[in-house]
Structures are given as structure tokens and as C-alpha cells.
Write an enzyme that holds these catalytic residues in place. Structure first.
Site, PDB file in Angstrom:
ATOM      1  N   GLY A  23       4.535   3.984  -1.540  1.00  0.00           N
ATOM      2  CA  GLY A  23       4.233   2.393  -1.627  1.00  0.00           C
ATOM      3  C   GLY A  23       3.983   1.937  -2.890  1.00  0.00           C
ATOM      4  N   GLY A  25       3.247  -1.867  -4.884  1.00  0.00           N
ATOM      5  CA  GLY A  25       2.790  -3.384  -4.545  1.00  0.00           C
ATOM      6  C   GLY A  25       3.036  -4.054  -5.991  1.00  0.00           C
ATOM      7  CB  SER A  27      -0.668  -4.706  -9.979  1.00  0.00           C
ATOM      8  OG  SER A  27      -1.460  -4.538  -8.516  1.00  0.00           O
ATOM      9  CB  VAL A  30       0.729   4.125  -3.457  1.00  0.00           C
ATOM     10  CG1 VAL A  30      -0.278   4.904  -2.711  1.00  0.00           C
ATOM     11  CG2 VAL A  30       0.112   2.763  -3.602  1.00  0.00           C
ATOM     12  CE  LYS A  45      -3.506  -0.573  -6.013  1.00  0.00           C
ATOM     13  NZ  LYS A  45      -4.051  -1.438  -4.767  1.00  0.00           N
ATOM     14  CG  ASP A 139      -3.559 -10.212   0.027  1.00  0.00           C
ATOM     15  OD1 ASP A 139      -3.006 -10.760   0.831  1.00  0.00           O
ATOM     16  OD2 ASP A 139      -3.104  -9.373  -1.035  1.00  0.00           O
TER      17      ASP A 139
HETATM   18  N1  LIG Z   1      -3.764   5.149   0.959  1.00  0.00           N
HETATM   19  C1  LIG Z   1      -2.708   5.325   1.067  1.00  0.00           C
HETATM   20  N2  LIG Z   1      -2.028   5.889   2.025  1.00  0.00           N
HETATM   21  C2  LIG Z   1      -0.699   5.796   1.961  1.00  0.00           C
HETATM   22  N3  LIG Z   1       0.043   4.887   1.713  1.00  0.00           N
HETATM   23  C3  LIG Z   1      -0.608   3.737   0.877  1.00  0.00           C
HETATM   24  C4  LIG Z   1      -1.947   3.936   0.557  1.00  0.00           C
HETATM   25  N4  LIG Z   1      -2.495   2.916  -0.241  1.00  0.00           N
HETATM   26  C5  LIG Z   1      -1.112   2.039  -0.482  1.00  0.00           C
HETATM   27  N5  LIG Z   1      -0.382   2.449   0.383  1.00  0.00           N
HETATM   28  C6  LIG Z   1       1.102   1.939   0.269  1.00  0.00           C
HETATM   29  O1  LIG Z   1       1.271   1.276  -0.870  1.00  0.00           O
HETATM   30  C7  LIG Z   1       1.467   0.064  -0.939  1.00  0.00           C
HETATM   31  C8  LIG Z   1       0.864  -0.796  -2.136  1.00  0.00           C
HETATM   32  O2  LIG Z   1      -0.464  -0.518  -2.087  1.00  0.00           O
HETATM   33  P1  LIG Z   1      -1.329  -1.527  -2.496  1.00  0.00           P
HETATM   34  O3  LIG Z   1      -1.287  -2.793  -1.548  1.00  0.00           O
HETATM   35  O4  LIG Z   1      -2.672  -1.080  -2.755  1.00  0.00           O
HETATM   36  O5  LIG Z   1      -0.674  -2.041  -4.088  1.00  0.00           O
HETATM   37  P2  LIG Z   1      -0.795  -3.553  -4.798  1.00  0.00           P
HETATM   38  O6  LIG Z   1      -0.048  -3.372  -6.014  1.00  0.00           O
HETATM   39  O7  LIG Z   1      -2.282  -3.979  -4.567  1.00  0.00           O
HETATM   40  O8  LIG Z   1      -0.145  -4.367  -3.756  1.00  0.00           O
HETATM   41  P3  LIG Z   1      -0.333  -5.584  -3.112  1.00  0.00           P
HETATM   42  O9  LIG Z   1      -1.047  -6.577  -4.109  1.00  0.00           O
HETATM   43  O10 LIG Z   1       1.220  -6.272  -3.147  1.00  0.00           O
HETATM   44  O11 LIG Z   1      -0.747  -5.787  -1.832  1.00  0.00           O
HETATM   45  C9  LIG Z   1       0.728  -0.456   0.676  1.00  0.00           C
HETATM   46  O12 LIG Z   1       1.326  -1.657   1.113  1.00  0.00           O
HETATM   47  C10 LIG Z   1       1.074   0.661   1.458  1.00  0.00           C
HETATM   48  O13 LIG Z   1       2.415   0.679   1.894  1.00  0.00           O
END
Ligand SMILES: Nc1ncnc2c1ncn2[C@@H]1O[C@H](COP(=O)(O)OP(=O)(O)OP(=O)(O)O)[C@@H](O)[C@H]1O
Length: 559
Positions: A23, A25, A27, A30, A45, A139
Site C-alpha cells: 500500500g 499513501g 505520506s 506500507v 507503515k 477521513d
Molecule cells: N495494516 C495494513 N495491512 C495491509 N494494508 C495496509 C495496512 N495499512 C495500510 N495498508 C494499505 O496502505 C495504504 C496506505 O496506508 P495509509 O492510508 O495508512 O497511508 P497514508 O499515507 O496515511 O495514506 P492516506 O493519507 O492517503 O490515507 C492503505 O490504503 C492500504 O491499502
């Protein structure tokens, strides 16, 4: 952060074996990983703290919340630690991936009603718990709803969540314009500007085909969307009713998460086993699905290269939370007209704006004013009326100054750019009214338009005939410290919309804008500081809005 259960998760990177990416995002990235000591699959992450757009306080908060929460439907962190420049957050591995990815990669036509009901029931349980603990997620979207191979559903990503009972400095957080615009409730967007549900997209977020600012501005003017298209006939009456209840514009009339859980629609919900059998069975591993999706996206977006607008749309379509604008910063930006900038700083900052080597050659801020659809900035009288009304309903005294100053500034710019005759005829508009109101408070600001034009002669759209404008404004001008109200107003009417469009294009230019905002901020006292009561008022609005987010996610799910 301590371990989340009786198990002790090690706090060093060397104790984890990193596998494939699952995954991504805004920032963080994952990864699937293995905790060597416990021989357990985990997700990690990893946030590069140097590149991360969030400030340390936001990150600290996310980690803190992830460590404190304790609910089967919330993604609790096992532990977290810093490794060189990165923050590692170790959490349960949700092998089904996010609902967003599931839909994108496996169920582009959407999910069946019992599946939607089951997923959403689980998410609602998480929200009820969070709200009871005094937290608001802010969110909730398909990308943050994660599914385990056994069908367990968890809500993740607390990067923009807020505490409902904060006070003092942290109170500001609740007024921060955060989250993912497509999934935001109107009152959240209203904090900054308009919001509009013109229609709901199916299979993607509402308005996801529009640039982010368009999403924000396509607001308030239309009735809430409903499930009443022909293609929606397959959905039950209870589902339509639930959608209608959640999409009511007045947040006070929207049901809370707890109330929603009792809605008859949830009679369609099944066990989590059912989820596992129906949507996860036979799927390829998450990493593979993620890789394929990335390749498809890369193919789709390979032509966009440096175009900021398209890039931000790209982020948008990937369902990530690209924006974290601070309402307070925007308010301060808006109030710069009325405050007392320091002469010296003013000119040095103006120099910086125009002469700084860091400034990209093709300044997107300038380009944008030329290429952006004017419609994007148009806010009808009706809409701004509605906004004002809604604001007084929802945010009390927090916003009037914003609307009084910021929207008029935008309107002024629209007038200038869209209508040649208007450009030469300073309207009896908001900018003038503003000038009249605030004559004696204004201090000098250099003529930025002139210098911007010098820097970008072939790109800059003349914003207005300032001589003509100046003529009509002469009566309003009251020289003070060598500068006049009209100078400031002109500069403000040019700078504010440009700053705003810059913000929309985010990332690359964002730092620069923030520097500018900080400069203006430093020169201005805060007007109408947010009182506790107002803060709580705003905060409480987020409570039911989670219901809306939730339904939007649901619409996405079924699309
Ligand atoms: N525990 C997990 N197990 C499997 N996949 C995960 C997990 N945590 C996150 N992901 C995947 O990683 C992606 C990005 O994670 P996350 O949303 O925490 O990042 P972010 O940078 O905060 O993203 P955003 O701000 O765009 O929501 C998620 O949309 C999901 O698809």
C-alpha cells in the site's frame, strides 16, 4: 510506544523482515513484513520523516491514537519506532487490503448489498467506539477500511483524526481542513469554501474527475444526491433511506453513528465469515494485486508528467488524502489585508516571491491563473449566501471574516479575468467594500503584480488594469507609511487567489505558500480567535459527518 498486547514487538528495524509493498499513501508506504522473533506476519507503515508533509505533532498524534485505541474494528499499532529518517509503525497485516483496492482491482462494478451492509456495520462500530472515546476520525473512506483474509474489518489511518475534547493549541486541529475532499461532508469544506454534491460518481469518489479545488467549490449549490437513478434500482428501500438520511446537508439532522447502526438497512448484514467467503476467497495475494494496480495506474497516468493539476487529480483518483490545509492558516491569509505588515519584511518577502532562485521557472501559480477554468472560482451569490447562512449555523463566529475577505478577493479576481469590461471597471464589489471597511488598518505591501509580470512576461495574464482600478480607488486611498489601501487591496486581490490555486496544486509549491502565509501571518494578529465553545461546536459537527463519510464510502463500494 508500548506493545499493543501481551506480546512484545521488537523496536528495531533489524527485527523485521520486509517483503513486498502492499500500500501507498501520501505520506507513507506500507509493506508486508515478518516479525522475526514472533514469527508473525505484520504490516509496517514506513514514513520518511524528511519527506513527510505532516508535521511531527500530526504524526505523533497518529501514532499515539493508534497505540491507545482498543477495538476489534480499529487498526491498533503493535508498536512504533524511528529508524534513521523514518518512522516505522508496526500493525496487524490486513491481507485482504483496503476496500478501495478491492474495488479497484477486483470489484470495479461494486459490491453487493449484504457485503456493503456487513462492511459498514463493522466500520460504524469502530466509529461509535471512537466517538465515545472523544475522537473523530475525519477521513473515513474506502482506502482506510481494511479487510483481513478472515473477513475482519478494521478502520485505519488516524493521520487526520482529532480529539473532540482538546483545548488550547490542539483545538486548532479540529478546525483544520483535513481529509480527502471527495469524502468530506459539506460543513467540513465550508470551513474554507463551498462544497457541492452535483452528482455521485459510481465506482470512484464523488467529483474525483475534477481538480481538487473544483471539488471544493462545487458546493452548496445543489440538493444532496440521492440514490434515485435507474441504475440504483437494485438497491433496497432501506438502503436509499439510509443514504438520504446520511446525505442531509444540515449535520444536525444527520444521524449519529450509533443511531445509524440501528437502521433497518443493517438487517442485510451478515457475518464477517461471509465477507471472507464472498469477496476474498480465491484472490491473489495483496502484494500482487497492489503491484498490478500500480502498473495499471502508471499506464493510465504516464502522460501527465509535470502537470500539477493532473498530478493532484492522480492522487485523488488513487483515493489518497492529498490535502491537509489548515483553516487557521487560510483565515490568516485572508485577513492579511486588514493587518499591519511590517514594511521591511513585506518588501523582503516580496523580493523572495519574485526573485528567489527557488522559484520554478514556470511558476505554476502564475500559469494557473491563466489556464484555470474561471468557473472553478465562481461562487454564485446564492451559493455564498448559503455558505454564509450555513456558516453561521455551523461554525458560529469563526468564519465571517474569512468570507468577508477571502471570497470577495476571489470574486474580484474572477471579475478581472473573465470580463474585460469588468477588468477596467472596478466594481462596487467586495474588494472596495473591504477597502472602505479597513482603510485605517492597512499597511504597505509592495506592488507584487508588477514584479510578477516582470518575472514571467510570457506567462502572466494581466490581472487588471491597475491604473483604471487605481482611479476609482483614489478616494478610498489613505496613504499610511508610504503605502495605500488600494495598493494593498490590489496586491491582496492578486495574491490571495493565486495563493489559493497554489495550495490546490499542493506539494511542490506548498512550502513556498506556507512561507508566504507565515510571513503575512507574522504581520497580523489573529482575528476572532476560536473560542472553546466554537471549537467544540465545530468539533461536534464532525461527529455526525462521520456518518456521511461512511455513506460516501459505501457509495464508492457499491459503484
Ligand atoms: N495494516 C495494513 N495491512 C495491509 N494494508 C495496509 C495496512 N495499512 C495500510 N495498508 C494499505 O496502505 C495504504 C496506505 O496506508 P495509509 O492510508 O495508512 O497511508 P497514508 O499515507 O496515511 O495514506 P492516506 O493519507 O492517503 O490515507 C492503505 O490504503 C492500504 O491499502
Amino acid at each position: 510506544m508500548a506493545g499493543s498486547s501481551t506480546k512484545r514487538y521488537p523496536l528495531y528495524a533489524k527485527d523485521y523482515e520486509l517483503f513486498e509493498e502492499v500500500g501507498e499513501g501520501v505520506s507513507a508506504t506500507v509493506y508486508r513484513a515478518r516479525c522475526i522473533a514472533l514469527n508473525e506476519n505484520v504490516a509496517i507503515k514506513i514514513m520518511d520523516l524528511e519527506k513527510c508533509r505532516n508535521d511531527m505533532e500530526t504524526i505523533r498524534k497518529e501514532v499515539h491514537i493508534m497505540s491507545l485505541i482498543d477495538h476489534p474494528n480499529l487498526l491498533k499499532a503493535h508498536c512504533s519506532f524511528i529508524d534513521r529518517n523514518s518512522l516505522w509503525i508496526v500493525m496487524p497485516y490486513m491481507s485482504g487490503g483496503s476496500c478501495f483496492h478491492l474495488m479497484k482491482s477486483v470489484y470495479p462494478e461494486g459490491l453487493e448489498q449484504p457485503i456493503i451492509a456487513t462492511l459498514l456495520r463493522e466500520v460504524l462500530k469502530a466509529l461509535v467506539y471512537l466517538h465515545r472515546q472523544g475522537h473523530i476520525h475525519r477521513d473515513v473512506k474506502a482506502g482506510n477500511i481494511l479487510v483481513h483474509s478472515k473477513g475482519v474489518v478494521k478502520l485505519g489511518d488516524f493521520g487526520v483524526s482529532a480529539c473532540m475534547f482538546d483545548s488550547g493549541d490542539r483545538m486548532r486541529t479540529r478546525n483544520t481542513f483535513v481529509g480527502t475532499p471527495c469524502w468530506m461532508a459539506p460543513e467540513v469544506m465550508q470551513q474554507v469554501d463551498g462544497y457541492d454534491f452535483k452528482y455521485l460518481a459510481h465506482g470512484h469518489a464523488p467529483f474525483s474527475k475534477y481538480p481538487p479545488m473544483k471539488v471544493l467549490l462545487m458546493t452548496l449549490q445543489h440538493a444532496p444526491p440521492r440514490l434515485d437513478y435507474d441504475r440504483d434500482k437494485k438497491f433496497s428501500k432501506s438502503f436509499r433511506e439510509l443514504i438520504a438520511a446520511c446525505l442531509v446537508k444540515d449535520p444536525k439532522k444527520r444521524p449519529t453513528s450509533a443511531k445509524l447502526l440501528k437502521h433497518p438497512f443493517f438487517k442485510h448484514a451478515r457475518s464477517t465469515d461471509y465477507l471472507s467467503r464472498k469477496i476474498l476467497h480465491g484472490l491473489s495475494p495483496l502484494g500482487e494485486r497492489f503491484k498490478k494496480l500500480k502498473e495499471t495506474e502508471a499506464e493510465l497516468f504516464k502522460g501527465i508528467n509535470g502537470d500539477k493539476e493532473q498530478l493532484s487529480q492522480h492522487e485523488y483518483m488513487r483515493g489518497i488524502s492529498a490535502w491537509n490545509f489548515d483553516l487557521e492558516d487560510l483565515r490568516k491569509e485572508a485577513s492579511l489585508v486588514s493587518k499591519n505588515p511590517d514594511d521591511e519584511m513585506c518588501s523582503s518577502e516580496t523580493r523572495e516571491l519574485n526573485g528567489n532562485q527557488d522559484m520554478p521557472k514556470r511558476n505554476p501559480m502564475v500559469q494557473r491563473s491563466k489556464t484555470m477554468s474561471l468557473e472553478m472560482f465562481k461562487v454564485s451569490d446564492k451559493a455564498s449566501d448559503t455558505m454564509s447562512r450555513s456558516n453561521s449555523l455551523t461554525t458560529g463566529a469563526i468564519l465571517p471574516s474569512f468570507h468577508r475577505k477571502f471570497l470577495p478577493a476571489i470574486g474580484y479576481q474572477v471579475g478581472i479575468l473573465s470580463d474585460e469590461s469588468n477588468a477596467r471597471r472596478p466594481s462596487k464589489g467586495a474588494a472596495e467594500t473591504l477597502a472602505l471597511e479597513e482603510t485605517d488598518q492597512v499597511e504597505p505591501l509592495a506592488d507584487t503584480k508588477q514584479t510578477l509580470t516582470v518575472e514571467e512576461p510570457d506567462q502572466v495574464e494581466p490581472l487588471a488594469d491597475t491604473k483604471q482600478m487605481g482611479k476609482a480607488e483614489t478616494e478610498l486611498e489613505k496613504p499610511k507609511n508610504g503605502c495605500t489601501v488600494s495598493h494593498v487591496n490590489r496586491a491582496a486581490s492578486e495574491i490571495l487567489p493565486l495563493l489559493q490555486s497554489l495550495l490546490v496544486q499542493n506539494d511542490i509549491q506548498r512550502d513556498k505558500v506556507i512561507r508566504l502565509i507565515r510571513f503575512f501571518d507574522r504581520t497580523a494578529e489573529t482575528e476572532n480567535p476560536i473560542s472553546n465553545t466554537e471549537g467544540v461546536q465545530v468539533c461536534m459537527l464532525f461527529f455526525p459527518h462521520c456518518g456521511l463519510m461512511w455513506v460516501l464510502s459505501m457509495l464508492n463500494l457499491r459503484a
